[in-house]
Design an enzyme around this catalytic site. Structure first.
Site, PDB file in Angstrom:
ATOM      1  N   SER A 168      48.509  69.340  54.664  1.00 20.10           N
ATOM      2  CA  SER A 168      48.672  68.000  55.214  1.00 20.10           C
ATOM      3  C   SER A 168      47.314  67.385  55.580  1.00 20.10           C
ATOM      4  O   SER A 168      46.450  67.260  54.705  1.00 20.10           O
ATOM      5  CB  SER A 168      49.646  68.049  56.400  1.00 20.10           C
ATOM      6  N   ASP A 197      58.273  66.666  48.700  1.00 20.83           N
ATOM      7  CA  ASP A 197      57.364  66.451  49.833  1.00 20.83           C
ATOM      8  C   ASP A 197      56.864  65.004  49.836  1.00 20.83           C
ATOM      9  O   ASP A 197      56.279  64.531  48.863  1.00 20.83           O
ATOM     10  CB  ASP A 197      56.181  67.424  49.735  1.00 20.83           C
ATOM     11  N   HIS A 223      57.945  68.867  53.170  1.00 13.42           N
ATOM     12  CA  HIS A 223      56.558  68.919  53.655  1.00 13.42           C
ATOM     13  C   HIS A 223      56.394  70.020  54.704  1.00 13.42           C
ATOM     14  O   HIS A 223      55.350  70.664  54.772  1.00 13.42           O
ATOM     15  CB  HIS A 223      56.136  67.571  54.254  1.00 13.42           C
TER      16      HIS A 223
END
Length: 180
Positions: free
Chosen positions: A48, A106, A162
């Site tokens: 991320s 994601d 995610h």
């Protein structure tokens, strides 16, 4: 967006976060470890925001000549678009070993949205359109900045994908001190 040493422009938030950590001691620690272990390879990774910062870090290290490109490996997970098209192209030319791993639907790799302020991914994407639960999980590799054959072709996006990579809830893992 801010100009970046390797070329192009990058997201100011990502860049400032990277610089804050880099200048607060990571650069010094990296250089000490590099000098103490001259035969080692360098693997840079993150998830991320950490993935965006890893992308910047690897490019900074190679562009500045701190580490040989042929010994520098970048693998990110759930990386958002980090810079503009010029950054993506500069990154592609600079890095020999660079993979963005994306889990199924994601949502974060789709942010900022394609075309917004010319944001673009760099190469290459490894897309797991499955739960990523075994080492035999199938994947598709797309060796271009953006490809409809990989996650860029997904319309039904999910924050759950995610949070989970290789069957591990990343948030729970991080909150537990990276121990499972």
């Amino acid at each position: 967006m801010d100009p970046f040493i390797a070329g192009g422009k990058v997201n100011s938030y990502f860049y400032n976060a990277f610089l804050k950590l880099w200048n607060a001691g990571i650069k010094d620690d990296f250089l000490k470890l590099k000098n103490a272990n001259p035969t080692f390879e360098l693997w840079v990774t993150g998830h991320s925001l950490g993935a965006a910062m890893a992308s910047l870090c690897a490019a900074e290290i190679v562009k500045s000549g701190y580490f040989a490109v042929n010994k520098t490996k970048l693998i990110t997970f759930g990386q958002p678009r980090t810079g503009n098209k010029d950054y993506a192209e500069a990154h592609d030319l600079l890095m020999n070993y660079s993979y963005r791993v994306v889990h199924a639907n994601d949502i974060v790799p789709h942010l900022p949205t394609d075309g917004f302020e010319n944001y673009r991914h760099h190469e290459s994407e490894v897309w797991f359109n499955n739960a990523m639960l075994t080492s035999e999980s199938e994947f598709i590799e797309c060796d271009e900045d953006e490809s409809k054959l990989c996650s860029d072709g997904v319309l039904d996006l999910s924050i759950d994908d995610h949070r989970s990579y290789y069957g591990k809830d990343i948030m729970t893992w991080a909150l537990n001190g990276c121990k499972y």
